[in-house]
Design an enzyme around this catalytic site. Structure first.
Site, mmCIF file in Angstrom:
data_model
loop_
_atom_site.group_PDB
_atom_site.id
_atom_site.type_symbol
_atom_site.label_atom_id
_atom_site.label_comp_id
_atom_site.label_asym_id
_atom_site.label_seq_id
_atom_site.Cartn_x
_atom_site.Cartn_y
_atom_site.Cartn_z
ATOM 1 N N HIS A 99 -6.867 48.265 116.736
ATOM 2 C CA HIS A 99 -5.984 49.443 116.450
ATOM 3 C C HIS A 99 -4.579 49.260 117.158
ATOM 4 C CE1 HIS A 99 -10.124 51.090 116.944
ATOM 5 N NE2 HIS A 99 -9.837 52.200 116.081
ATOM 6 N N ASP A 102 -4.703 49.339 120.969
ATOM 7 C CA ASP A 102 -5.267 48.480 121.728
ATOM 8 C C ASP A 102 -4.381 47.294 122.196
ATOM 9 O OD1 ASP A 102 -7.625 49.661 120.452
ATOM 10 O OD2 ASP A 102 -7.848 48.272 118.964
ATOM 11 N N GLU A 230 -13.198 54.202 106.389
ATOM 12 C CA GLU A 230 -14.628 54.122 107.277
ATOM 13 C C GLU A 230 -15.370 55.531 107.475
ATOM 14 O OE1 GLU A 230 -14.376 51.571 110.858
ATOM 15 O OE2 GLU A 230 -15.872 52.466 111.495
ATOM 16 N N HIS A 269 -22.630 54.413 112.461
ATOM 17 C CA HIS A 269 -22.278 55.627 111.836
ATOM 18 C C HIS A 269 -23.464 55.932 110.532
ATOM 19 C CE1 HIS A 269 -17.838 54.542 112.430
ATOM 20 N NE2 HIS A 269 -18.459 54.777 113.676
ATOM 21 N N ASP A 294 -18.563 47.084 109.658
ATOM 22 C CA ASP A 294 -18.480 46.978 110.973
ATOM 23 C C ASP A 294 -20.153 46.755 111.649
ATOM 24 O OD1 ASP A 294 -15.976 47.404 111.174
ATOM 25 O OD2 ASP A 294 -15.943 49.132 112.198
ATOM 26 N N ASP A 305 -22.953 57.511 119.265
ATOM 27 C CA ASP A 305 -22.649 56.200 118.658
ATOM 28 C C ASP A 305 -22.475 55.213 119.791
ATOM 29 O OD1 ASP A 305 -21.373 54.785 116.545
ATOM 30 O OD2 ASP A 305 -19.374 55.412 116.979
ATOM 31 N N ASP A 307 -22.741 52.003 119.685
ATOM 32 C CA ASP A 307 -22.036 50.827 119.418
ATOM 33 C C ASP A 307 -22.766 49.421 119.950
ATOM 34 O OD1 ASP A 307 -20.403 51.655 117.606
ATOM 35 O OD2 ASP A 307 -18.699 52.260 119.211
ATOM 36 N N ASP A 337 -18.089 45.815 115.526
ATOM 37 C CA ASP A 337 -17.498 47.187 116.321
ATOM 38 C C ASP A 337 -18.642 47.383 117.500
ATOM 39 O OD1 ASP A 337 -16.527 49.234 116.992
ATOM 40 O OD2 ASP A 337 -16.275 50.267 115.041
#
Ligand code: XUL
Ligand code: CO
Length: 435
Positions: A99, A102, A230, A269, A294, A305, A307, A337
């Site tokens: 991003h 980031d 996404e 997701h 991802d 989430d 991750d 991700d």
């Protein structure tokens, strides 16, 4: 200068190795179904979880002490570039994703943010040229800054919409500068809190408008990455418009964006939407809209989430089977991700976690390839739908029947003989394929 002095370039050593910094299953050059593993998997490292995640949670302070912390935000940003490319090189990951926020601090104004991005993307470009690591995708973070409290493209505030548009333009300029192969839109706050004050159609029209502006700008600057949406059902928004693959495809079709936008699907997701990862991939495939993945996994005991790095071979095998059926994932890839657990706070855990994810995908790929070679699912499906290959079934699929003719048929025939699906037997056989 090295940020990981304990670790050499990570190599494949096989599952008997005692070296924790070695691949046990991922052998980048090994040929699977006619091409090297690395070409099937196109691994990407996510800048946000790897470089900026501090290990805090709603109840706990930051815990990750990173050797790239500098005296100023820009010094940290510059150090991160060095450390990040060391990680990519040591892992042999050929792609990365980020991003805008980031890689560079937002500073005091949009202009300062853009200037910071220019400086850091110059450094990133140098590193890309040196290492050969490529940009799988970048995106604009239009959900963290306080101004996006009511959404970015779906905001009620036109001034905020303009800032979102400026971030997307900058994101595309950066994508062109770095040769990005895809460009992602994840609508973190593109959703609503309550319908009491929300005009849902208006908000969705505005989202579609921003996508159209992005596609038009890509054409204008002669840079056309594959644009990807996404889907995610919730978190941070209570209800996100891009709920899942099917909902997102309906949106894409409603606004005539077929061909312009495909999907970037994330395992966790899918879980949040009440689907499996392979379901989401299969839905995208049915629209010829599988873009990129991802990679991560959720926790069945938790409703958010998480991750986590993917380590579930069963799930990854079924996802990779869909990828193989798709004829591959390029120009997309498999982007981790994924974030290390809070208790994995040492810097080397970043490498160990990626090794675990890459090994798991290597195993999933091999298992899926074997399933494909053996025609395991093809055979099951062929047998299951055999009644449509002949007789009345064949006529139905050839559109030769109608309600009257089928009624006549049904009345003049006995009750059909039903056959069991033997699901448990199938699952038992499937277990034999897990490498
Ligand atoms: C959030 C998420 C994002 C997107 C990019 O759940 O998945 O990191 O991948 O914005
Ligand atoms: Co994601």
């Amino acid at each position: 200068m090295t940020y990981f002095p304990n670790v050499e370039k990570i190599k494949y050593e096989g599952s008997n190795t005692t070296n924790q910094f070695a691949f046990r299953h991922y052998n980048s050059e090994e040929i699977v179904l006619g091409k090297p593993m690395k070409e099937h998997l196109r691994f990407a490292i996510a800048y946000w979880h790897t470089m900026t995640q501090d290990g805090s949670d709603p109840f706990g302070n930051p815990i990750n002490q990173r050797p790239w912390f500098g005296k100023t935000p820009m010094e940290t940003a510059r150090n991160r570039v060095e450390a990040f490319f060391e990680i990519c090189e040591k892992l042999g990951a050929e792609y990365f994703c980020f991003h805008d926020v980031d890689i560079a601090p937002e500073g005091e104004s949009l202009a300062e943010f853009f200037a910071n991005l220019d400086e850091i993307t110059d450094l990133i470009k140098e590193k890309m040229d040196q290492t050969g690591v490529k940009l799988l995708w970048n995106t604009a973070n239009m959900f963290s800054n306080a101004r996006f409290v009511n959404g970015a493209a779906s905001t009620n505030n036109a001034e905020v919409y303009a800032i979102a548009a400026a971030q997307v333009k900058k994101g595309l300029d950066i994508s062109k500068k770095l040769g990005g192969q895809n460009y992602v839109f994840w609508g973190g706050r593109e959703g609503y809190e309550t319908l009491l004050n929300t005009n849902m159609s208006f908000e969705q029209e505005n989202i579609a408008r921003l996508f159209k502006m992005a596609v038009a700008y890509g054409e204008k600057i002669s840079h056309k990455p594959q644009f990807l949406i996404e889907p995610k059902p919730k978190e941070p928004a209570k209800h996100q418009y891009d709920f899942d693959a099917a909902t997102t495809m309906a949106f894409i079709q409603k606004y005539g964006l077929e061909g312009d936008l495909k999907l970037n699907l994330e395992a966790n997701h899918a879980t949040l939407a009440g689907h499996t990862f392979e379901h989401e991939i299969a839905v995208a495939r049915s629209y010829d809209a599988l873009g990129s993945l991802d990679a991560n996994q959720g926790d069945v005991l938790l409703g958010w989430d998480t991750d986590e790095f993917p380590t579930n071979i069963y799930d990854v095998t079924l996802a990779m089977y869909e990828v193989l059926e798709n004829g591959g994932i390029a120009p997309g890839g498999i982007n981790f991700d994924s974030k290390v657990r809070r208790s994995s706070f040492e810097v080397d855990d970043l490498l160990l976690a990626h090794i675990a994810g890459m090994d798991t995908f290597a195993r999933g790929l091999k298992s899926a390839a074997k399933l494909k070679e053996d025609g395991f699912f093809d055979r099951l499906k062929e047998e299951r739908y055999a009644s449509f290959e002949k007789g009345i079934g064949k006529k139905i699929v050839e559109n030769q029947e109608n309600l009257e003719s089928l009624t006549e048929y049904a009345l003049s025939h006995d009750e059909p003989t039903m056959t069991s699906s033997h699901i448990e037997y199938i699952k038992n056989l499937l277990n034999d394929y897990l490498v």
